[in-house]
Motif scaffolding. Structure first.
Motif, mmCIF file in Angstrom:
data_model
loop_
_atom_site.group_PDB
_atom_site.id
_atom_site.type_symbol
_atom_site.label_atom_id
_atom_site.label_comp_id
_atom_site.label_asym_id
_atom_site.label_seq_id
_atom_site.Cartn_x
_atom_site.Cartn_y
_atom_site.Cartn_z
ATOM 1 N N UNK A 15 3.140 -8.376 -28.112
ATOM 2 C CA UNK A 15 4.600 -8.437 -28.134
ATOM 3 C C UNK A 15 5.181 -7.604 -29.283
ATOM 4 N N UNK A 18 1.958 -6.551 -34.104
ATOM 5 C CA UNK A 18 0.969 -5.786 -34.862
ATOM 6 C C UNK A 18 1.660 -4.722 -35.714
ATOM 7 N N UNK A 19 2.891 -4.351 -35.304
ATOM 8 C CA UNK A 19 3.658 -3.345 -36.037
ATOM 9 C C UNK A 19 4.446 -3.965 -37.168
ATOM 10 N N UNK A 20 5.070 -5.073 -36.806
ATOM 11 C CA UNK A 20 6.171 -5.542 -37.622
ATOM 12 C C UNK A 20 6.524 -6.974 -37.209
ATOM 13 N N UNK A 21 7.420 -7.587 -37.929
ATOM 14 C CA UNK A 21 7.913 -8.893 -37.511
ATOM 15 C C UNK A 21 8.596 -8.753 -36.158
ATOM 16 N N UNK A 22 8.305 -9.699 -35.273
ATOM 17 C CA UNK A 22 8.907 -9.649 -33.949
ATOM 18 C C UNK A 22 9.426 -11.048 -33.608
ATOM 19 N N UNK A 23 10.652 -11.091 -33.119
ATOM 20 C CA UNK A 23 11.249 -12.374 -32.742
ATOM 21 C C UNK A 23 10.484 -12.949 -31.567
ATOM 22 N N UNK B 88 -0.146 1.288 -31.734
ATOM 23 C CA UNK B 88 0.013 1.376 -33.176
ATOM 24 C C UNK B 88 0.620 2.702 -33.612
ATOM 25 N N UNK B 140 12.714 -4.994 -28.429
ATOM 26 C CA UNK B 140 11.912 -5.203 -29.648
ATOM 27 C C UNK B 140 11.282 -3.896 -30.117
ATOM 28 N N UNK B 143 13.415 -2.205 -32.558
ATOM 29 C CA UNK B 143 13.295 -2.754 -33.903
ATOM 30 C C UNK B 143 12.138 -2.103 -34.644
ATOM 31 N N UNK B 144 11.068 -1.831 -33.902
ATOM 32 C CA UNK B 144 9.917 -1.165 -34.521
ATOM 33 C C UNK B 144 10.358 0.202 -35.036
ATOM 34 N N UNK B 147 12.453 -0.030 -38.108
ATOM 35 C CA UNK B 147 11.706 -0.371 -39.313
ATOM 36 C C UNK B 147 10.707 0.707 -39.717
ATOM 37 N N UNK B 218 4.928 7.655 -33.633
ATOM 38 C CA UNK B 218 5.323 7.129 -34.942
ATOM 39 C C UNK B 218 4.651 7.906 -36.083
#
Lengths: 218, 218
Positions: A15, A18-23, B88, B140, B143-144, B147, B218
DNA sequence: ATTACTACAAAACGAGTAT
DNA sequence: TATACTCGTTTTGTAGTAA
């Protein structure tokens, strides 16, 4: 690591965690794994406890993110899967260099075999074989070779003696091209015979008892 | 599929069961997974029941082999892991082509930005942007991007107006090179702005409402 | 809306043991 | 030696519900 934790960790990673905070609500996470909101909540708490995920718990929604340890756990699992699927067409066998009975050497010297080696393996073998004794924990890989077809080297008769069909598999030892040869009528040993256009003992600088690793291509 | 079944299937595959029948006692299988002989035995029976492994049960030892269905189950799991680890450094976002407010277009036309695009992205952007509205299930991923750092395009002042820092990410749409641009001070929308040296609408032959897929690096 | 506690239910586990 | 059954114990899951 219990498999249900790994499953949860994997789902969070999928979801985006693994990258970042996710809601990611506990109810939502539960839905994707076909478990209840309560169980998902519990698993999140356990993963937090184990230090595999970190959380930013707001009043409205929590946001999850894998920690370094969490990513490492998934990486180990991924490595297992890679091993499984790469093993499908490649086999890494380790064993010790051994002195054989000279049988392989005698066979390889037969001109009828040599001609076929040159034609089908694209190299003319050095007149001799390197024997590798495989440890008991890896003998099952020999069974895989015995059950695989490989490149067929046809047998023949010469001077009243019968030389049977032989099969071989392209292989590499420390990036040196070679090939494993074995009789088609399997003789069930724990020894592999390897040929190459080089004199392997000197090219690889090995002697009896040295441990070597061989990659065989199916 | 319950995760403990997957764990067992994976272990059998690792021991060689993905190639061929492999001798594997319930006690031995249990040992590698830190469960008892009884539990391992039960899991084997369950996998047999589900048709994921087949067995050759001799009097002395059983031999296990994954069935086609078993291999497929593992393949699906492997695909998940590949997705996680490929995600990733790469992000695939799908959305629909939309008409924006013309804001992006106005920005891209500023010469101070254009010079930097050419220098840092290796192409001179066509004077216009393509807007892609991203579905809620993929927001989402935005958002990645927000960030992540990306390639920085410095802001400037011109005619008394401030143009803020912008970042961009190299991307591809159907193999056409492009880039996603977004303000560094994130403005939280569900719309991505894409630039390219081509006129994307005509090059890709898309119009408002068409679904497109974008791969962002990325 | 959330998250997560409690109390109970269901499932998994494993010691003993039959085969 | 094996595998796998029974059955008591432990772990995991969830409905109800608090915060």
């Amino acid at each position: 690591m219990k498999p249900q934790y790994l499953q949860t960790l994997k789902q969070i990673a999928l979801m985006g965690g693994i990258h970042d905070f996710v809601a990611l609500s506990s109810a939502g996470l539960g839905r994707t794994m076909s478990i209840s909101q309560q169980s998902a909540s519990k698993r999140i708490l356990e993963l937090l406890d184990m230090g595999l995920v970190s959380r930013d718990l707001g009043t409205r929604a929590q946001r999850l993110n894998l920690t370094k340890e969490g990513v490492e756990a998934l990486t180990r699992e991924y490595a297992d899967y890679k091993k499984i699927f790469e093993l499908k067409d490649r086999l890494t066998i380790s064993g010790t260099v051994a002195t054989g009975l000279g049988e392989g050497q005698y066979y390889v010297q037969q001109n009828e075999y040599k001609v076929q080696f040159e034609e089908k393996l694209w190299f003319e073998p050095y007149e001799g074989t390197l024997n590798i004794k495989v440890g008991t924990s890896e003998v099952f890989k020999l069974n895989i070779l015995e059950d695989s077809d490989g490149i067929l080297i046809k047998g023949f008769e010469s001077k009243g003696r019968t030389f049977g069909d032989v099969k071989c598999f392209p292989a590499k030892m420390r990036n040196v091209e070679c090939a494993v040869i074995m009789p088609v009528r399997s003789h069930h040993t724990d020894v592999l015979e390897v040929i190459s256009k080089h004199h392997l003992r000197s090219t690889l600088d090995v002697e009896d008892g040295n441990i070597v690793e061989l990659t065989v291509f199916l």
